[in-house]
Write an enzyme that holds these catalytic residues in place. Structure first.
Site, mmCIF file in Angstrom:
data_model
loop_
_atom_site.group_PDB
_atom_site.id
_atom_site.type_symbol
_atom_site.label_atom_id
_atom_site.label_comp_id
_atom_site.label_asym_id
_atom_site.label_seq_id
_atom_site.Cartn_x
_atom_site.Cartn_y
_atom_site.Cartn_z
ATOM 1 N N ARG A 57 47.427 76.082 19.280
ATOM 2 C CA ARG A 57 48.603 75.342 19.774
ATOM 3 C C ARG A 57 48.469 75.195 21.278
ATOM 4 O O ARG A 57 47.865 76.051 21.937
ATOM 5 C CB ARG A 57 49.862 76.173 19.509
ATOM 6 C CG ARG A 57 50.703 75.700 18.364
ATOM 7 C CD ARG A 57 51.966 76.562 18.249
ATOM 8 N NE ARG A 57 52.510 76.936 19.565
ATOM 9 C CZ ARG A 57 53.278 78.002 19.779
ATOM 10 N NH1 ARG A 57 53.578 78.822 18.797
ATOM 11 N NH2 ARG A 57 53.732 78.269 20.978
ATOM 12 N N ALA B 249 55.792 86.589 26.414
ATOM 13 C CA ALA B 249 57.203 86.365 26.799
ATOM 14 C C ALA B 249 57.904 87.643 27.245
ATOM 15 O O ALA B 249 58.846 87.591 28.055
ATOM 16 C CB ALA B 249 57.951 85.728 25.630
ATOM 17 N N GLU C 249 47.958 93.405 34.740
ATOM 18 C CA GLU C 249 48.795 92.406 34.047
ATOM 19 C C GLU C 249 47.966 91.126 33.972
ATOM 20 O O GLU C 249 47.440 90.661 34.989
ATOM 21 C CB GLU C 249 50.075 92.154 34.846
ATOM 22 C CG GLU C 249 50.940 91.030 34.266
ATOM 23 C CD GLU C 249 52.112 90.657 35.181
ATOM 24 O OE1 GLU C 249 52.342 91.335 36.212
ATOM 25 O OE2 GLU C 249 52.792 89.665 34.858
ATOM 26 N N HIS D 138 47.513 87.054 32.479
ATOM 27 C CA HIS D 138 48.021 85.830 31.857
ATOM 28 C C HIS D 138 46.919 84.780 31.840
ATOM 29 O O HIS D 138 46.214 84.599 32.846
ATOM 30 C CB HIS D 138 49.231 85.273 32.616
ATOM 31 C CG HIS D 138 50.355 86.243 32.686
ATOM 32 N ND1 HIS D 138 51.196 86.453 31.613
ATOM 33 C CD2 HIS D 138 50.750 87.102 33.651
ATOM 34 C CE1 HIS D 138 52.067 87.392 31.931
ATOM 35 N NE2 HIS D 138 51.816 87.808 33.166
ATOM 36 N N ARG E 30 54.047 77.094 36.588
ATOM 37 C CA ARG E 30 54.793 76.594 35.435
ATOM 38 C C ARG E 30 56.292 76.573 35.740
ATOM 39 O O ARG E 30 56.719 76.786 36.869
ATOM 40 C CB ARG E 30 54.449 77.456 34.226
ATOM 41 C CG ARG E 30 52.944 77.386 33.936
ATOM 42 C CD ARG E 30 52.557 78.146 32.713
ATOM 43 N NE ARG E 30 53.225 77.614 31.542
ATOM 44 C CZ ARG E 30 53.198 78.198 30.345
ATOM 45 N NH1 ARG E 30 52.521 79.323 30.189
ATOM 46 N NH2 ARG E 30 53.820 77.661 29.325
ATOM 47 N N PRO F 184 53.588 88.795 21.990
ATOM 48 C CA PRO F 184 53.978 87.864 20.942
ATOM 49 C C PRO F 184 53.347 86.485 21.046
ATOM 50 O O PRO F 184 53.241 85.908 22.127
ATOM 51 C CB PRO F 184 55.507 87.761 21.093
ATOM 52 C CG PRO F 184 55.836 88.420 22.384
ATOM 53 C CD PRO F 184 54.723 89.342 22.721
ATOM 54 N N ASN F 185 52.958 85.994 19.885
ATOM 55 C CA ASN F 185 52.420 84.647 19.657
ATOM 56 C C ASN F 185 50.961 84.484 20.058
ATOM 57 O O ASN F 185 50.351 83.461 19.762
ATOM 58 C CB ASN F 185 53.287 83.562 20.340
ATOM 59 C CG ASN F 185 54.691 83.527 19.776
ATOM 60 O OD1 ASN F 185 54.856 83.422 18.567
ATOM 61 N ND2 ASN F 185 55.697 83.657 20.623
ATOM 62 N N TYR G 270 46.619 76.703 27.116
ATOM 63 C CA TYR G 270 45.984 77.983 26.779
ATOM 64 C C TYR G 270 44.519 77.843 26.349
ATOM 65 O O TYR G 270 43.856 78.856 26.102
ATOM 66 C CB TYR G 270 46.783 78.682 25.674
ATOM 67 C CG TYR G 270 48.213 78.980 26.081
ATOM 68 C CD1 TYR G 270 48.490 79.954 27.036
ATOM 69 C CD2 TYR G 270 49.283 78.269 25.538
ATOM 70 C CE1 TYR G 270 49.794 80.218 27.426
ATOM 71 C CE2 TYR G 270 50.587 78.514 25.917
ATOM 72 C CZ TYR G 270 50.836 79.489 26.861
ATOM 73 O OH TYR G 270 52.128 79.751 27.255
ATOM 74 N N ASN H 148 48.649 91.636 28.345
ATOM 75 C CA ASN H 148 49.240 90.299 28.418
ATOM 76 C C ASN H 148 50.530 90.389 27.609
ATOM 77 O O ASN H 148 50.509 90.261 26.381
ATOM 78 C CB ASN H 148 48.307 89.242 27.831
ATOM 79 C CG ASN H 148 48.894 87.842 27.974
ATOM 80 O OD1 ASN H 148 50.083 87.691 28.267
ATOM 81 N ND2 ASN H 148 48.066 86.830 27.782
HETATM 82 O O1 CA2 Z 1 49.470 82.562 30.017
HETATM 83 C C1 CA2 Z 1 49.700 83.572 29.342
HETATM 84 O O2 CA2 Z 1 48.815 84.321 28.935
HETATM 85 C C2 CA2 Z 1 51.144 83.898 28.952
HETATM 86 O O3 CA2 Z 1 51.332 85.309 28.976
HETATM 87 C C3 CA2 Z 1 51.383 83.356 27.567
HETATM 88 C C4 CA2 Z 1 52.815 83.481 27.083
HETATM 89 C C5 CA2 Z 1 53.822 82.978 28.095
HETATM 90 O O4 CA2 Z 1 55.129 83.364 27.688
HETATM 91 C C6 CA2 Z 1 53.516 83.574 29.432
HETATM 92 O O5 CA2 Z 1 54.364 83.021 30.323
HETATM 93 C C7 CA2 Z 1 52.108 83.300 29.908
HETATM 94 C C8 CA2 Z 1 53.048 82.696 25.804
HETATM 95 C C9 CA2 Z 1 52.114 83.018 24.711
HETATM 96 C C10 CA2 Z 1 52.377 82.081 23.606
HETATM 97 O O6 CA2 Z 1 51.266 82.090 22.770
HETATM 98 C C11 CA2 Z 1 50.689 80.933 22.424
HETATM 99 C C12 CA2 Z 1 49.574 81.050 21.662
HETATM 100 C C13 CA2 Z 1 48.916 79.924 21.286
HETATM 101 C C14 CA2 Z 1 49.327 78.718 21.698
HETATM 102 C C15 CA2 Z 1 50.462 78.606 22.439
HETATM 103 C C16 CA2 Z 1 51.143 79.729 22.814
#
Ligand code: CA2
Length: 145
Positions: A19, A76, A97, A99, A106, A11-12, A24, A73
């Site tokens: 963002r 969340a 896995e 990230h 963090r 997700p996201n 990121y 990846n």
């Molecule tokens: O660092 C990573 O790849 C994460 O898997 C990203 C997740 C976070 O929950 C993990 O702890 C680490 C969050 C992804 C949110 O996606 C975004 C995309 C664009 C900008 C900000 C966030």
């Protein structure tokens, strides 16, 4: 033709590059896909992203039946989806896995991955370019099997 590798994003991550660039980076998900395809060369690849846990679980099942290896990846879902963890347990090949950020640097809520205990390897903190490392190491692991 070898079986494909699956690169699944949670997700996201479709918002990547738009963002929180301080965490990121500026690379978009389309650019991540392009660098993964470049790293995979001729190796067939399924690159997907979903905001839905159910859809991701369906893709993990598909990869379990058809895939040579997987990079996930889970975003969340890493920290609370037992359903994704259970589905990943059934995956027979090498599983990385991944990230973008170093989750261990963090806040505490990002420290306890449910996925790490069922993964072959964990890569975190190399930024979006780290997907390149994940793809070439996944293919190396598949060739070794
Ligand atoms: O660092 C990573 O790849 C994460 O898997 C990203 C997740 C976070 O929950 C993990 O702890 C680490 C969050 C992804 C949110 O996606 C975004 C995309 C664009 C900008 C900000 C966030």
């Amino acid at each position: 033709m070898p079986a494909p590798i699956y690169i699944l994003n949670g997700p996201n991550l479709n918002r990547l590059g738009r963002r929180e660039p301080e965490i990121y980076g500026h690379t978009t998900l389309a650019e991540v896909e392009a660098l993964c395809r470049d790293a995979a060369g001729d190796w067939p690849m399924e690159f997907r992203q979903s905001n839905s846990e159910s859809e991701l679980i369906g893709w993990i099942h598909e990869a379990t039946d058809n895939g040579a290896g997987m990079i996930i990846n889970p975003a969340a879902f890493t920290f609370y989806s037992m359903a994704i963890m259970d589905a990943l347990k059934m995956f027979p090949g090498p599983l990385i896995e991944f990230h973008i950020s170093n989750i261990h640097r963090r806040e505490e809520i990002y420290h306890n991955s449910l996925v790490s205990g069922v993964a072959t390897a964990v890569i975190a903190g190399l930024g979006a370019q780290g997907y390149r490392v994940a793809v070439s190491e996944l293919i190396r692991l598949i060739r070794k099997d």
